[in-house]
Structure formats: structure tokens, C-alpha cells
Scaffold this motif. Structure first.
Motif, PDB file in Angstrom:
ATOM      1  N   THR A  68      -5.994 -54.792 -22.601  1.00  0.00           N
ATOM      2  CA  THR A  68      -5.936 -53.842 -23.696  1.00  0.00           C
ATOM      3  C   THR A  68      -6.654 -52.573 -23.546  1.00  0.00           C
ATOM      4  OG1 THR A  68      -7.903 -54.600 -24.758  1.00  0.00           O
ATOM      5  CG2 THR A  68      -5.954 -56.146 -25.417  1.00  0.00           C
ATOM      6  N   GLY A  69      -6.221 -51.592 -24.065  1.00  0.00           N
ATOM      7  CA  GLY A  69      -6.986 -50.275 -24.132  1.00  0.00           C
ATOM      8  C   GLY A  69      -6.690 -49.490 -22.597  1.00  0.00           C
ATOM      9  N   LEU A  70      -5.622 -49.658 -22.084  1.00  0.00           N
ATOM     10  CA  LEU A  70      -5.486 -49.011 -20.844  1.00  0.00           C
ATOM     11  C   LEU A  70      -5.588 -47.551 -21.147  1.00  0.00           C
ATOM     12  CD1 LEU A  70      -4.881 -49.360 -17.842  1.00  0.00           C
ATOM     13  CD2 LEU A  70      -2.217 -49.310 -18.461  1.00  0.00           C
ATOM     14  N   VAL A  71      -6.513 -46.856 -19.862  1.00  0.00           N
ATOM     15  CA  VAL A  71      -6.574 -45.527 -19.989  1.00  0.00           C
ATOM     16  C   VAL A  71      -6.477 -45.080 -18.439  1.00  0.00           C
ATOM     17  CG1 VAL A  71      -8.197 -43.552 -20.161  1.00  0.00           C
ATOM     18  CG2 VAL A  71      -8.224 -45.543 -21.978  1.00  0.00           C
ATOM     19  N   ILE A  72      -5.457 -44.027 -18.558  1.00  0.00           N
ATOM     20  CA  ILE A  72      -5.176 -43.522 -17.141  1.00  0.00           C
ATOM     21  C   ILE A  72      -5.834 -41.947 -16.958  1.00  0.00           C
ATOM     22  CG2 ILE A  72      -3.605 -42.932 -15.207  1.00  0.00           C
ATOM     23  CD1 ILE A  72      -2.028 -45.099 -16.513  1.00  0.00           C
ATOM     24  N   LYS A  73      -6.749 -41.544 -16.360  1.00  0.00           N
ATOM     25  CA  LYS A  73      -7.137 -40.129 -16.280  1.00  0.00           C
ATOM     26  C   LYS A  73      -7.484 -39.975 -14.738  1.00  0.00           C
ATOM     27  CE  LYS A  73     -10.030 -36.980 -18.795  1.00  0.00           C
ATOM     28  NZ  LYS A  73     -10.999 -36.948 -19.861  1.00  0.00           N
ATOM     29  N   ASN A  74      -6.628 -38.618 -14.291  1.00  0.00           N
ATOM     30  CA  ASN A  74      -7.042 -38.236 -13.107  1.00  0.00           C
ATOM     31  C   ASN A  74      -7.182 -39.199 -12.002  1.00  0.00           C
ATOM     32  OD1 ASN A  74      -6.706 -35.766 -14.372  1.00  0.00           O
ATOM     33  ND2 ASN A  74      -8.750 -35.463 -14.994  1.00  0.00           N
ATOM     34  N   GLY A  75      -6.304 -40.455 -11.775  1.00  0.00           N
ATOM     35  CA  GLY A  75      -6.786 -41.478 -10.937  1.00  0.00           C
ATOM     36  C   GLY A  75      -7.934 -42.318 -11.147  1.00  0.00           C
ATOM     37  N   HIS A  76      -8.680 -42.335 -12.420  1.00  0.00           N
ATOM     38  CA  HIS A  76      -9.362 -43.031 -12.751  1.00  0.00           C
ATOM     39  C   HIS A  76      -8.923 -44.149 -13.999  1.00  0.00           C
ATOM     40  CE1 HIS A  76     -12.510 -41.015 -10.386  1.00  0.00           C
ATOM     41  NE2 HIS A  76     -12.160 -39.699 -11.097  1.00  0.00           N
ATOM     42  N   ILE A  77      -8.973 -45.346 -13.588  1.00  0.00           N
ATOM     43  CA  ILE A  77      -8.205 -46.392 -14.447  1.00  0.00           C
ATOM     44  C   ILE A  77      -9.415 -47.218 -15.170  1.00  0.00           C
ATOM     45  CG2 ILE A  77      -6.562 -48.052 -14.655  1.00  0.00           C
ATOM     46  CD1 ILE A  77      -5.720 -45.354 -13.268  1.00  0.00           C
ATOM     47  N   GLY A  78      -9.155 -47.272 -16.326  1.00  0.00           N
ATOM     48  CA  GLY A  78      -9.969 -48.314 -17.136  1.00  0.00           C
ATOM     49  C   GLY A  78      -9.053 -49.045 -18.290  1.00  0.00           C
ATOM     50  N   PHE A  79      -9.715 -50.352 -18.612  1.00  0.00           N
ATOM     51  CA  PHE A  79      -9.089 -51.148 -19.599  1.00  0.00           C
ATOM     52  C   PHE A  79      -9.921 -52.284 -19.686  1.00  0.00           C
ATOM     53  CE2 PHE A  79      -7.240 -52.526 -15.607  1.00  0.00           C
ATOM     54  CZ  PHE A  79      -7.401 -53.965 -15.560  1.00  0.00           C
ATOM     55  N   SER A  80      -9.725 -52.890 -21.116  1.00  0.00           N
ATOM     56  CA  SER A  80     -10.422 -54.316 -21.247  1.00  0.00           C
ATOM     57  C   SER A  80      -9.552 -55.445 -21.017  1.00  0.00           C
ATOM     58  CB  SER A  80     -10.892 -54.226 -22.755  1.00  0.00           C
ATOM     59  OG  SER A  80     -11.704 -53.085 -22.968  1.00  0.00           O
ATOM     60  N   LEU A  81     -10.213 -56.665 -20.507  1.00  0.00           N
ATOM     61  CA  LEU A  81      -9.728 -57.992 -20.896  1.00  0.00           C
ATOM     62  C   LEU A  81     -10.352 -58.482 -21.773  1.00  0.00           C
ATOM     63  CD1 LEU A  81      -9.702 -59.382 -17.050  1.00  0.00           C
ATOM     64  CD2 LEU A  81      -7.826 -58.251 -18.453  1.00  0.00           C
ATOM     65  N   GLU A  82      -9.471 -58.722 -22.782  1.00  0.00           N
ATOM     66  CA  GLU A  82      -9.764 -59.159 -24.187  1.00  0.00           C
ATOM     67  C   GLU A  82      -9.468 -60.347 -24.308  1.00  0.00           C
ATOM     68  OE1 GLU A  82      -8.531 -58.294 -28.647  1.00  0.00           O
ATOM     69  OE2 GLU A  82     -10.041 -56.736 -27.696  1.00  0.00           O
ATOM     70  N   LEU A  83     -10.467 -61.603 -24.051  1.00  0.00           N
ATOM     71  CA  LEU A  83     -10.228 -63.082 -24.051  1.00  0.00           C
ATOM     72  C   LEU A  83     -10.212 -63.538 -25.303  1.00  0.00           C
ATOM     73  CD1 LEU A  83      -9.589 -64.170 -21.054  1.00  0.00           C
ATOM     74  CD2 LEU A  83     -11.386 -62.062 -21.181  1.00  0.00           C
ATOM     75  N   PRO A  84      -9.492 -64.970 -25.607  1.00  0.00           N
ATOM     76  CA  PRO A  84      -9.572 -65.287 -26.991  1.00  0.00           C
ATOM     77  C   PRO A  84     -11.085 -65.708 -27.477  1.00  0.00           C
ATOM     78  CG  PRO A  84      -8.095 -66.529 -25.464  1.00  0.00           C
ATOM     79  CD  PRO A  84      -8.976 -65.757 -24.575  1.00  0.00           C
ATOM     80  N   ASP A  85     -12.149 -66.151 -26.881  1.00  0.00           N
ATOM     81  CA  ASP A  85     -13.334 -66.479 -27.589  1.00  0.00           C
ATOM     82  C   ASP A  85     -14.337 -66.109 -26.332  1.00  0.00           C
ATOM     83  OD1 ASP A  85     -13.542 -68.507 -25.748  1.00  0.00           O
ATOM     84  OD2 ASP A  85     -12.012 -69.442 -26.932  1.00  0.00           O
ATOM     85  N   ALA A  86     -15.742 -66.109 -26.782  1.00  0.00           N
ATOM     86  CA  ALA A  86     -16.649 -65.669 -25.989  1.00  0.00           C
ATOM     87  C   ALA A  86     -16.969 -66.742 -24.800  1.00  0.00           C
ATOM     88  CB  ALA A  86     -17.949 -65.488 -26.986  1.00  0.00           C
ATOM     89  N   GLU A  87     -16.746 -68.183 -25.025  1.00  0.00           N
ATOM     90  CA  GLU A  87     -16.844 -69.045 -24.080  1.00  0.00           C
ATOM     91  C   GLU A  87     -15.968 -69.017 -22.984  1.00  0.00           C
ATOM     92  OE1 GLU A  87     -16.883 -73.702 -23.565  1.00  0.00           O
ATOM     93  OE2 GLU A  87     -16.692 -73.211 -25.710  1.00  0.00           O
ATOM     94  N   LYS A  88     -14.534 -68.366 -23.433  1.00  0.00           N
ATOM     95  CA  LYS A  88     -13.638 -68.305 -22.224  1.00  0.00           C
ATOM     96  C   LYS A  88     -13.980 -67.124 -21.703  1.00  0.00           C
ATOM     97  CE  LYS A  88      -9.636 -67.777 -20.045  1.00  0.00           C
ATOM     98  NZ  LYS A  88      -9.226 -68.547 -19.084  1.00  0.00           N
ATOM     99  N   ALA A  89     -14.600 -66.057 -22.342  1.00  0.00           N
ATOM    100  CA  ALA A  89     -15.043 -64.818 -21.454  1.00  0.00           C
ATOM    101  C   ALA A  89     -16.216 -65.065 -20.632  1.00  0.00           C
ATOM    102  CB  ALA A  89     -15.128 -63.593 -22.646  1.00  0.00           C
ATOM    103  N   SER A  90     -16.999 -65.877 -21.061  1.00  0.00           N
ATOM    104  CA  SER A  90     -18.177 -66.021 -20.314  1.00  0.00           C
ATOM    105  C   SER A  90     -17.840 -66.491 -18.901  1.00  0.00           C
ATOM    106  CB  SER A  90     -19.257 -67.003 -21.171  1.00  0.00           C
ATOM    107  OG  SER A  90     -18.608 -68.094 -20.985  1.00  0.00           O
ATOM    108  N   ARG A  91     -16.783 -67.139 -18.932  1.00  0.00           N
ATOM    109  CA  ARG A  91     -16.363 -67.791 -17.137  1.00  0.00           C
ATOM    110  C   ARG A  91     -15.309 -67.134 -16.731  1.00  0.00           C
ATOM    111  NH1 ARG A  91     -14.535 -71.664 -21.187  1.00  0.00           N
ATOM    112  NH2 ARG A  91     -12.207 -71.911 -21.281  1.00  0.00           N
ATOM    113  N   SER A  92     -15.177 -65.693 -16.917  1.00  0.00           N
ATOM    114  CA  SER A  92     -13.815 -65.208 -16.669  1.00  0.00           C
ATOM    115  C   SER A  92     -14.319 -64.132 -15.708  1.00  0.00           C
ATOM    116  CB  SER A  92     -13.122 -64.820 -17.732  1.00  0.00           C
ATOM    117  OG  SER A  92     -12.672 -65.876 -18.428  1.00  0.00           O
ATOM    118  N   GLU A  93     -15.419 -63.960 -15.202  1.00  0.00           N
ATOM    119  CA  GLU A  93     -15.846 -62.906 -14.346  1.00  0.00           C
ATOM    120  C   GLU A  93     -15.068 -62.795 -13.177  1.00  0.00           C
ATOM    121  OE1 GLU A  93     -17.582 -59.751 -12.377  1.00  0.00           O
ATOM    122  OE2 GLU A  93     -17.656 -60.380 -14.414  1.00  0.00           O
ATOM    123  N   PRO A  94     -14.686 -63.790 -12.626  1.00  0.00           N
ATOM    124  CA  PRO A  94     -13.573 -63.666 -11.372  1.00  0.00           C
ATOM    125  C   PRO A  94     -12.379 -63.141 -11.945  1.00  0.00           C
ATOM    126  CG  PRO A  94     -14.973 -65.994 -11.187  1.00  0.00           C
ATOM    127  CD  PRO A  94     -15.224 -65.113 -12.813  1.00  0.00           C
TER     128      PRO A  94
END
Length: 366
Positions: free
Chosen positions: A31-57
Motif C-alpha cells: 500500500t501507499g506506493l510512492v515514486i519520487k526521483n528514484g526514491h521508492i517508498g511503500f508500506s507492507l500492511e499485514l492483517p494483524d500485529a502478530e503477523k506483522a511482528s514476525r514479517s521483518e524478513p
């Protein structure tokens, strides 16, 4: 070279979530993909906090594949989690009233599995960073262990874990299912997010994930039968502090500060936060209190003198003691051999041992 959106989406289709076997784009995580002058940013929005907490890889892999696209100068990926359905946004919740003297707060949640046999949990906290809180927490844990107590040490600083370096421990802990075995260092059980992730990687996590990670380090670690679990808190008064005070019955909190006014202002805030959630304050420690010249023995109050003692008196808290600014403390900490462990009979270790005696007395009184 210009980078277009389709190149990025094509790259992200190659990132597979190992738990579902699907790519993160098909799962709708991006979500939230931003492209600006070669710099890329976006979010990985996981279903819940527990899933997110083990998704660093997963986050790291997404960041890596985008960074590899020709023309991309930087790639920043933030992990986040969806708000549970039906919950109230933080902005819409009523503010909690301040705790009145003598008024009891809400009852704590049932004990987490990992800490069900822990007799007492104490938090070592500070209002700001840079005051030597982690060094103090490690040496106090070892000082309590020297009194014959069975002690554990939890590093609750998710963004800046330092316990692995301070105790000189390396390697990954053993994991069996959801149960994580603590790493033994200098005779005490230790756990830190620093054991589980690459120490060179920044933890790009939002608040709910921090709370979830702290809960896992408390509940999923096999702490066993402990007399005391010492928790090295992150600086400030944020998510980790609130999670800890809500999830476990803290026996008390110790505030670490340096003598100067700017540090003491934040120390007061930390003390006030614990009082608001009905956590007893064991007292205030003045770290880097003074410097003794190794040549002439003269004392120099580099950061001022008596500030923490005066603050403790003004706030009705105990003053637990002074810890000097000394090279032995710094050198042993950098080497992963804390001063209480390697020089327990020295004057620097004595400062920690004296404070540990006062903390143990408070616990016995409770």
C-alpha cells in the motif's frame, strides 16, 4: 534512468510470503506506493500485529528487490498492521483520566505463559536516551544474581536493542514451535530482539508491532522459575512501557537519570507515567554522577551534582544511589563483560551492588 510503477510491481510479485505461498502483491499487502526521483517508498500492511511482528524478513526482501531495480536510488519499506475490525481509532477514544491517589487502576490481564513462574518483574526505565539505562539494567541484574537470586534480563528496546552487546552474547536462540529458549550470559537468562534479527538492520515498525513484539518476548520465551525478571525498557513513555504495564503485574520501576536538568525533566515524566498506571516506584538512580580523577583522586561533578537526589525528594521517591562516570564501566560494557561480572569487588561494582540490595529489600517488603 526513470523508474516506472510497473517495474516495481513486477519486482514485488517475486516476493513470496512463506506462510501463505502467495506473493505480497496478490495478497494486497503493498500500500501507499510512492515514486519520487528514484526514491521508492511503500508500506507492507499485514492483517494483524502478530503477523506483522514476525514479517521483518518479508519487509527486508521487498526492500531488497526494489532496491535492485536499475535507476532506484533508495527503497524504504514500512511494516504496519490493519486495525482490528470494530475497534475504535485512537483519535476517537476518550482520554484516560489521571489516577487519583489511592485509586486502583484496571486489573492486569491473566499472566502470559512465559512468565507464569516469574515471582517479580521490575522495569529499569528512563525519560530519555543516553543516560546509561541499559548498562545500569545489565549490571543491576548481575548484582541481584550475586545475591543468590535466580534472575532474567529482558531487553524491551525493540528499535535499539543493546543487551546482546553489553553481555557479549551472540547467535540465535533455540526455538521449538512458539517457545524461545533464553540465552544464558554471565549466569543469567537473557532475551532481546537483537538475538532474533540482524543487528545492522533498522527495525521499521509502527507502534502496534512494538507492543506485539514485547508481548512475544514476555510470553513466548521459556523464562522458567525466576525470582526476578529485570526489564530494560526503551527510553521515553511510549508503546513498550504501556504494553508492559498492561500485560504484566510489575512489582516496581526504577528510573535512571543523569544529574543535569534536561535529563531530570524527562525522568519526572517517566516517573509520572508509571504512577499513572499504578506501578510502584522503587526509586531514582543518578548515573554518571561524578568523575574521580585516576591520578589525583579529585572529584569532578561534570554534569552537576545532587540533581537526582533533589528530584527524588521533591517527588516523594527514594534515592537509590550514585553511579560514577568511570572508564572501567564503559570499557567492560563495550567488551560484553559487565563490571559487576568481572570486577565484583571493585568500587564501581559496589555502587551497583548497593543499589541491588535496596531493590531486593523493596521486593522482600512487598
Amino acid at each position: 534512468m526513470t523508474v516506472d510503477k510497473q517495474q516495481i510491481l513486477d519486482a514485488l510479485k517475486t516476493v513470496i510470503d512463506s506462510e501463505s505461498g502467495q506473493d505480497i502483491l496478490s495478497l494486497g499487502y503493498v500500500t501507499g506506493l510512492v515514486i519520487k526521483n528514484g526514491h521508492i517508498g511503500f508500506s507492507l500492511e499485514l492483517p494483524d500485529a502478530e503477523k506483522a511482528s514476525r514479517s521483518e524478513p518479508l519487509r527486508a526482501r521487498a526492500e531488497q528487490v526494489v532496491k535492485a531495480i536499475p535507476g532506484v536510488l533508495s527503497s524504504t519499506v514500512v511494516l504496519t498492521a490493519e486495525r482490528p475490525q470494530g475497534s475504535t481509532p485512537a483519535a476517537a477514544r476518550p482520554a484516560l483520566p489521571p489516577q487519583m491517589p489511592g485509586k486502583q487502576g484496571p486489573k492486569p490481564a491473566p499472566p502470559l505463559e512465559g512468565i507464569k513462574d516469574v515471582k517479580a518483574i521490575i522495569a529499569i526505565a528512563s525519560g530519555k536516551g543516553g543516560v546509561g539505562k541499559s548498562t545500569t539494567a545489565v549490571n543491576l541484574a548481575l548484582a541481584l544474581a550475586r545475591r543468590g537470586l535466580n534472575v532474567g534480563l529482558l531487553d524491551a528496546d525493540i528499535y535499539g536493542p543493546s543487551v546482546p552487546r553489553l553481555v557479549g552474547a551472540q547467535g540465535k536462540p533455540d526455538v521449538a514451535g512458539k517457545i524461545i529458549e533464553p540465552i544464558i550470559a554471565h549466569g543469567i537468562k537473557t532475551m532481546s530482539i537483537g538475538y532474533l534479527v540482524d543487528q545492522e538492520k533498522a527495525m521499521v515498525w509502527r507502534g502496534p508491532m512494538v507492543g506485539s513484539a514485547v508481548t512475544q518476548l514476555l510470553g513466548d520465551v521459556h523464562w522458567g522459575d525466576l525470582d526476578i525478571l529485570v526489564v530494560d525498557m526503551p527510553p521515553g513513555t511510549g508503546d513498550a512501557q504501556l504494553t508492559l504495564s498492561q500485560k504484566v503485574p510489575l512489582a516496581g520501576a526504577v528510573i535512571v537519570s543523569t544529574p543535569q536538568d534536561i535529563a531530570l525533566i524527562d525522568a519526572r515524566k517517566g516517573l509520572a507515567m508509571f504512577r499513572q498506571v499504578d506501578v510502584p516506584i522503587f526509586g531514582i538512580i543518578e548515573n554518571m554522577s561524578y568523575f574521580l580523577c585516576p591520578s589525583c583522586g579529585d572529584r569532578a561533578d561534570i554534569f552537576g551534582t545532587g540533581g537526582a537526589r533533589e528530584t527524588a525528594a521533591a517527588l516523594g521517591a527514594d534515592f537509590l544511589g550514585e553511579i560514577p562516570l568511570h572508564m572501567d564501566i564503559r570499557e567492560t560494557s563495550d567488551q560484553g563483560t559487565p563490571v559487576v561480572s568481572v570486577s565484583p569487588d571493585g568500587p564501581q561494582a559496589r555502587a551497583y551492588l548497593d543499589i541491588a540490595e535496596k531493590i531486593a529489600a523493596r521486593l522482600s517488603a512487598k
